[in-house]
Design an enzyme around this catalytic site. Structure first.
Site, PDB file in Angstrom:
ATOM      1  N   MET A 110      -0.561  -2.531   2.896  1.00 47.20           N
ATOM      2  CA  MET A 110      -1.211  -1.529   3.735  1.00 47.20           C
ATOM      3  C   MET A 110      -2.723  -1.726   3.795  1.00 47.20           C
ATOM      4  SD  MET A 110       1.472   0.110   4.735  1.00 47.20           S
ATOM      5  CE  MET A 110       0.908   1.632   5.483  1.00 47.20           C
ATOM      6  N   GLY A 111      -3.344  -1.973   2.633  1.00 49.47           N
ATOM      7  CA  GLY A 111      -4.777  -2.234   2.628  1.00 49.47           C
ATOM      8  C   GLY A 111      -5.641  -0.983   2.671  1.00 49.47           C
ATOM      9  N   ASN A 136      -6.778   9.748  -5.749  1.00 47.69           N
ATOM     10  CA  ASN A 136      -6.861   8.328  -6.067  1.00 47.69           C
ATOM     11  C   ASN A 136      -7.924   7.692  -5.179  1.00 47.69           C
ATOM     12  OD1 ASN A 136      -6.129   5.413  -5.756  1.00 47.69           O
ATOM     13  ND2 ASN A 136      -4.465   5.952  -7.152  1.00 47.69           N
ATOM     14  N   SER A 172      -4.785  -2.457  -6.691  1.00 47.07           N
ATOM     15  CA  SER A 172      -4.054  -2.795  -5.472  1.00 47.07           C
ATOM     16  C   SER A 172      -4.234  -4.280  -5.178  1.00 47.07           C
ATOM     17  CB  SER A 172      -4.568  -1.977  -4.288  1.00 47.07           C
ATOM     18  OG  SER A 172      -4.044  -2.494  -3.073  1.00 47.07           O
ATOM     19  N   ASN A 174      -3.896  -5.559  -2.290  1.00 46.91           N
ATOM     20  CA  ASN A 174      -4.083  -5.684  -0.844  1.00 46.91           C
ATOM     21  C   ASN A 174      -5.523  -5.516  -0.372  1.00 46.91           C
ATOM     22  OD1 ASN A 174      -1.233  -6.002  -0.500  1.00 46.91           O
ATOM     23  ND2 ASN A 174      -1.037  -3.798  -0.833  1.00 46.91           N
ATOM     24  N   LYS A 214      -6.038   3.093 -12.858  1.00 50.99           N
ATOM     25  CA  LYS A 214      -4.705   2.557 -12.570  1.00 50.99           C
ATOM     26  C   LYS A 214      -4.736   1.040 -12.627  1.00 50.99           C
ATOM     27  CE  LYS A 214      -0.791   3.202  -9.422  1.00 50.99           C
ATOM     28  NZ  LYS A 214      -0.296   3.997  -8.277  1.00 50.99           N
ATOM     29  N   TYR A 315       7.634   7.086  -6.524  1.00 42.91           N
ATOM     30  CA  TYR A 315       7.337   6.875  -5.106  1.00 42.91           C
ATOM     31  C   TYR A 315       8.500   6.127  -4.455  1.00 42.91           C
ATOM     32  CZ  TYR A 315       4.885   5.309  -0.842  1.00 42.91           C
ATOM     33  OH  TYR A 315       4.526   5.036   0.457  1.00 42.91           O
TER      34      TYR A 315
END
Length: 335
Positions: A110-111, A136, A172, A174, A214, A315
């Site tokens: 998704m980015g 977040n 992440s 991404n 995270k 999730y």
């Protein structure tokens, strides 16, 4: 009920189904058709916060805080929204979200697509949700990695008054080079800057908002040990283990195995649990861990608690099992 809905949703493009599901949930909530449940089945204290139960919603489902009230009616002990960045950004080109039902997995690149921190705050202010809300935060794609701290500090300052806790997303896969921030020196510098800002904001607002970080599942033991040392030394309030994995070897020769992005769901289960266990060993009880990654049924949540997590987040499991997963996890944790 949900298995039928899932068959229909899985016939749609994954990202379109995502938005359709959230919009439908919101509509049903506004019509008063979701019985709001507190689910105080297993109260727990996390980072100084009183949770009605230890099963939370992971970041990524509601990126802009548009569905807080509806999601809050599903019985979660806490909800995390985002990832949000200082400025709006479209994220990566579509298609960027893929289901791998044969493996109960999801691939996303998704980015950090989101409407920006200011829009999120407006949504929070319109919400009636009174439970524990995590925000977040991340950096914009156009921000050079050496200036990443600036973006996190902007988000921290703007989110502070509206959050129960704030999560620093440095894992992440991404956003280019983002995971480099997990390195010892880089991580220490970033978290020290954020902890200093946290102290200032606590004085200004008259309340202490905990900070969590995270991390990724693609870490070796030496890296995990380094991260544990840093989070203890800067006195972080919590740590979330883990984000998605870039390792798709578990998908074998599946046609989607070559897609770029992070893999979540059942395929990340073992990797996430490995990091959780090692992290718990090195943290030695100095700060709480939120376990996330591969929780597809109740016993998976219970396993993460046994491995050292204080609370868990779901999730991908929601996508495959529906809202009933929350109750299933709570039932398993109550045994």
């Amino acid at each position: 009920m949900y298995p039928l809905a899932r068959r229909i949703l899985f016939a749609l493009d994954a990202e379109k189904a995502h938005h359709f599901t959230l919009d439908a949930l919101n509509m049903v909530y506004k019509l008063g058709l979701i019985p709001v449940t507190g689910n105080r089945t297993k109260p727990v204290k996390l980072m100084g916060l009183d949770l009605p139960n230890p099963v939370g919603l992971a970041a990524g489902l509601d990126k802009n805080g548009e569905y807080i009230d509806a999601l809050g009616a599903l019985g979660f002990g806490f909800i995390e929204i985002g990832t949000v960045t200082p400025n709006p950004q479209p994220g990566n080109p579509q298609p960027r979200l893929f289901r791998v039902p044969e493996y109960q997995g999801i691939i996303n690149r998704m980015g950090f697509n989101n409407h920006g921190i200011d829009a999120m705050i407006q949504n929070i202010e319109k919400s009636k949700f009174s439970g524990v809300l995590g925000i977040n935060i991340g950096k914009n794609a156009v921000t050079p990695i050496e200036n990443a701290a600036d973006d996190y500090l902007i988000c921290l300052e703007k989110a502070y008054a509206h959050a129960s806790y704030i999560t620093v997303n440095i894992s992440s896969p991404n956003t280019k080079n983002l995971r480099a921030l997990q390195g010892g020196d880089e991580l220490s510098a970033l978290l020290e800057a954020l902890k200093n800002k946290q102290a200032q904001l606590a004085s200004v607002h008259g309340k202490y908002v905990p900070l969590a970080v995270k991390i990724a599942p693609d870490l070796d033991e030496a890296q995990i040990e380094d991260i544990a040392h840093v989070v203890k030394s800067v006195e972080m309030d919590g740590i979330i283990a883990t984000n998605t994995t870039i390792d798709k070897s578990s998908l074998g020769s599946h046609p989607l195995a070559g897609e770029q992005g992070g893999l979540s769901g059942l395929p990340v289960h073992e990797k996430s649990n490995r990091v959780l266990k090692l992290l718990a060993d090195h943290i030695d009880g100095k700060l709480p861990i939120i376990g996330v990654g591969g929780i597809m049924e109740g016993r998976d949540a219970a396993e993460k608690i046994r491995l050292g997590a204080t609370a868990v987040q779901v999730y991908s499991g929601l996508i495959y099992k529906g809202p009933a997963l929350v109750k299933e996890c709570l039932k398993a944790l109550a045994q």
